[in-house]
Design a protein around this motif. Sequence first.
Motif, PDB file in Angstrom:
ATOM      1  N   GLU A  72       0.837  -1.198   0.000  1.00 36.27           N
ATOM      2  CA  GLU A  72       0.000   0.000   0.000  1.00 36.27           C
ATOM      3  C   GLU A  72       0.872   1.247   0.000  1.00 36.27           C
ATOM      4  O   GLU A  72       1.907   1.302   0.665  1.00 36.27           O
ATOM      5  CB  GLU A  72      -0.898  -0.005   1.250  1.00 36.27           C
ATOM      6  N   ASP A  73       0.471   2.251  -0.784  1.00 38.34           N
ATOM      7  CA  ASP A  73       1.239   3.494  -0.927  1.00 38.34           C
ATOM      8  C   ASP A  73       2.665   3.230  -1.395  1.00 38.34           C
ATOM      9  O   ASP A  73       3.607   3.932  -1.040  1.00 38.34           O
ATOM     10  CB  ASP A  73       1.260   4.275   0.389  1.00 38.34           C
ATOM     11  N   GLN A 320      -4.603   4.580  10.617  1.00 40.60           N
ATOM     12  CA  GLN A 320      -3.821   3.727   9.705  1.00 40.60           C
ATOM     13  C   GLN A 320      -2.488   4.375   9.363  1.00 40.60           C
ATOM     14  O   GLN A 320      -1.513   3.691   9.059  1.00 40.60           O
ATOM     15  CB  GLN A 320      -4.588   3.461   8.395  1.00 40.60           C
ATOM     16  N   ARG A 321      -2.460   5.691   9.413  1.00 42.97           N
ATOM     17  CA  ARG A 321      -1.261   6.443   9.040  1.00 42.97           C
ATOM     18  C   ARG A 321      -0.117   6.167   9.995  1.00 42.97           C
ATOM     19  O   ARG A 321       1.043   6.232   9.620  1.00 42.97           O
ATOM     20  CB  ARG A 321      -1.581   7.932   9.008  1.00 42.97           C
ATOM     21  N   ASN A 326       4.757   0.262   8.123  1.00 42.36           N
ATOM     22  CA  ASN A 326       5.165   0.756   6.805  1.00 42.36           C
ATOM     23  C   ASN A 326       4.750   2.207   6.596  1.00 42.36           C
ATOM     24  O   ASN A 326       5.449   2.982   5.937  1.00 42.36           O
ATOM     25  CB  ASN A 326       4.568  -0.108   5.692  1.00 42.36           C
ATOM     26  N   ASN A 327       3.588   2.568   7.139  1.00 44.22           N
ATOM     27  CA  ASN A 327       3.145   3.956   7.021  1.00 44.22           C
ATOM     28  C   ASN A 327       3.984   4.884   7.890  1.00 44.22           C
ATOM     29  O   ASN A 327       4.259   6.027   7.510  1.00 44.22           O
ATOM     30  CB  ASN A 327       1.668   4.071   7.382  1.00 44.22           C
ATOM     31  N   ARG A 328       4.395   4.409   9.061  1.00 43.74           N
ATOM     32  CA  ARG A 328       5.289   5.221   9.891  1.00 43.74           C
ATOM     33  C   ARG A 328       6.609   5.456   9.157  1.00 43.74           C
ATOM     34  O   ARG A 328       7.171   6.551   9.215  1.00 43.74           O
ATOM     35  CB  ARG A 328       5.532   4.538  11.245  1.00 43.74           C
ATOM     36  N   ALA A 330       6.941   5.463   5.895  1.00 46.07           N
ATOM     37  CA  ALA A 330       6.659   6.384   4.790  1.00 46.07           C
ATOM     38  C   ALA A 330       6.647   7.825   5.281  1.00 46.07           C
ATOM     39  O   ALA A 330       7.181   8.728   4.611  1.00 46.07           O
ATOM     40  CB  ALA A 330       5.321   6.038   4.139  1.00 46.07           C
TER      41      ALA A 330
END
Length: 347
Positions: A72-73, A320-321, A326-328, A330
């Motif tokens: 994702e992203d 979710q951010r 993985n988002n952390r 990003a």
Amino acid sequence: MFGSNLQLKINFRIKFIVFFAGFFIPFILNAQPREVVAKKGEGVYRLLTRNGLSASEYMDAFIELNKGRLGEDNMLFAGAKYILPDTEIDPAAAAETTTSPVKTARFDIFGEDYAEVEILDDKLDGAIYYLVAGHGGPDPGAVGYYNNRMLCEDEYAYDVTLRLARELIEYGATVYMITRDQNDGIRDESYLKPDKDERCYPNQVIPINQLRRLRQRTDAVNNLYRKNRGAFQRMIAIHVDARSHGENIDVFFYHDRRSTNGEKASRTLQNKFQEKYDTHQPGRGYHGTVSPRALYVVRNTYPVAVYIELGNINHFRDQQRFILPNNRQALANWLTEGLLDDFDNNK
């Protein structure tokens, strides 16, 4: 005579075959895709630059080549193989890359899995960053809940701040973690266990009183600023906001109203996030704001200061951010890219 003609024909054939093969070998070699393995915590930007490619030039081509392999992203998976875009390789540069020793440094504060840091280049050589993760010690900051699990602002802000610190060091920066926890390190769990053992640089117990806490970390930054006077210096504070459950917000930025450079740095980071959303989530829109605010650490620290809110700890989409590791990562990657731009803009 017959033998002589036969030998001539054989020699001609051999020369033709060698020439023919030699003519096509470079194309055959170039046709082979070049695959590399993603390292733990690595994003597309870092993978490309580590392999000698310009992220701005090859980012889109890389994503297109690997769209079935990305998360994702456009997140990378550690240990997975990815195809690099086809490029013209300078043999001299390739030889230099091959023979140059890899520079590493160890920082135990990042935890055992992330302690060894590879120094990619010196793009941020001379830059000094004071990173202040919000709250900590007796103060967990904002508290939210996800699947009946408690989320504490100080733990998630700290993990993103640690990841940012590691990224900045990879580009040659000097980084001071003002809020620090010797035990946690960078964590790859979704639910980060809260504790109260954070300290303030260099190793001060964080007081219960809010004003004393703010003054303590402000003094820590200002004492270091005096020692490094004349260098390029930034104070970056990272927090998670708390609003109503129905309010979805994007990453946004505060600066001191008296600081032109603080506003400029904030807008540079905002522009980087706008660029990333346009690339990775076209059509979604990005609404992160930049505004002045009289926050204690922003108003009273000497370096140019940017105060960052990562999202609403009570909103499902915002959660979710920062609950997904993985988002952390990003967030840390994007902030790093923005700070690279900020440094370049002020050389």
